[in-house]
Design a protein around this motif. Structure first.
Motif, PDB file in Angstrom:
ATOM      1  N   ARG A  79     -11.819   4.251   3.632  1.00  0.00           N
ATOM      2  CA  ARG A  79     -11.431   5.028   2.808  1.00  0.00           C
ATOM      3  C   ARG A  79     -12.375   4.750   1.342  1.00  0.00           C
ATOM      4  O   ARG A  79     -12.500   5.321   0.569  1.00  0.00           O
ATOM      5  N   ALA A  80     -12.524   3.193   1.255  1.00  0.00           N
ATOM      6  CA  ALA A  80     -13.298   2.719  -0.022  1.00  0.00           C
ATOM      7  C   ALA A  80     -14.658   2.928   0.019  1.00  0.00           C
ATOM      8  O   ALA A  80     -15.568   2.661  -0.627  1.00  0.00           O
ATOM      9  N   GLU A  81     -15.129   3.271   1.238  1.00  0.00           N
ATOM     10  CA  GLU A  81     -16.498   3.305   1.779  1.00  0.00           C
ATOM     11  C   GLU A  81     -17.177   1.916   1.326  1.00  0.00           C
ATOM     12  O   GLU A  81     -18.318   1.831   0.995  1.00  0.00           O
ATOM     13  N   LYS A  82     -16.620   0.922   2.048  1.00  0.00           N
ATOM     14  CA  LYS A  82     -17.042  -0.541   1.803  1.00  0.00           C
ATOM     15  C   LYS A  82     -17.647  -0.677   3.441  1.00  0.00           C
ATOM     16  O   LYS A  82     -17.182  -1.205   4.408  1.00  0.00           O
ATOM     17  N   GLU A 113       0.761  -1.141   0.077  1.00  0.00           N
ATOM     18  CA  GLU A 113       0.029   0.141  -0.003  1.00  0.00           C
ATOM     19  C   GLU A 113       0.721   1.096  -0.085  1.00  0.00           C
ATOM     20  O   GLU A 113       0.597   2.173  -0.939  1.00  0.00           O
ATOM     21  N   ARG A 142      -3.796  -0.674  -3.061  1.00  0.00           N
ATOM     22  CA  ARG A 142      -4.767  -0.869  -2.039  1.00  0.00           C
ATOM     23  C   ARG A 142      -5.576  -2.115  -1.930  1.00  0.00           C
ATOM     24  O   ARG A 142      -6.078  -2.797  -1.063  1.00  0.00           O
ATOM     25  N   HIS A 143      -6.011  -2.449  -3.213  1.00  0.00           N
ATOM     26  CA  HIS A 143      -6.652  -3.734  -3.331  1.00  0.00           C
ATOM     27  C   HIS A 143      -5.855  -4.832  -2.979  1.00  0.00           C
ATOM     28  O   HIS A 143      -6.621  -5.803  -2.169  1.00  0.00           O
ATOM     29  N   TYR A 188     -11.308  -0.019   4.466  1.00  0.00           N
ATOM     30  CA  TYR A 188     -12.677  -0.126   4.195  1.00  0.00           C
ATOM     31  C   TYR A 188     -13.173   1.217   4.222  1.00  0.00           C
ATOM     32  O   TYR A 188     -14.208   1.759   3.176  1.00  0.00           O
TER      33      TYR A 188
END
Length: 170
Positions: free
Chosen positions: A56-59, A20, A26-27, A54
């Motif tokens: 940051r990625a809005e998961k 990262e 990031r993935h 999560y």
């Protein structure tokens, strides 16, 4: 070649951080941290990394699941309460599910019954979802634990309005 799950998880977290930070991948960082968390459930560094990634990625669905998985792995009462409260907040704000949010707020209140915040937040979630029967029960519970007579009267007045207007009971 490392057989100890905790040590394997530690190494996966280190590699994920390098990927990262240095490569911006990031993935792959998420994938490796998830693998670390699977190998050693409750792994603190994997938890914190996944929490950040999560968000940051809005998961949000993955995040609330992570918080629910993490809470049984802590012995610190305050941290356990925070994890449960964050689960409840995520269920009410980010992954709307009033039943799960209400249940999570009850779990928070069960940890520390002196803190009335979860009871009031649960009532707010139930009212917004127009779940009148559970709301009536939550308001009764609030009235039973409040000490100040003015507050008790205000909650009972609100309960009466819910019963009269929404449940058609006088």
């Amino acid at each position: 070649k490392i057989t100890d799950p905790k040590r394997r998880a530690d190494h996966l977290v280190e590699v994920a951080e390098l990927l990262e930070r240095r490569l911006g991948d990031r993935h792959e960082a998420v994938r490796l941290n998830e693998r670390a968390y699977e190998l050693h459930p409750g792994h603190r560094l994997a938890f914190f990394a996944l929490d950040r990634l999560y968000r940051r990625a809005e998961k949000w669905t993955e995040l609330v699941r992570l918080y629910e998985q993490q809470s049984p792995h802590t012995t610190d009462r305050a941290l356990h309460r925070y994890l449960k409260q964050e689960s409840a907040r995520l269920w009410s704000e980010r992954v709307p599910n009033s039943d799960k949010a209400a249940s999570a707020f009850v779990a928070v209140w069960d940890i520390d019954e002196r803190d009335l915040g979860p009871l009031f937040l649960m009532a707010r979630v139930l009212e917004a979802a127009e779940k009148w029967e559970p709301l009536a029960k939550a308001l009764e519970q609030q009235a039973n634990v409040l000490r100040d007579d003015v507050d008790k009267i205000a909650v009972k007045h609100r309960l009466a309005a819910v019963l009269d207007v929404h449940l058609e009971r006088a």
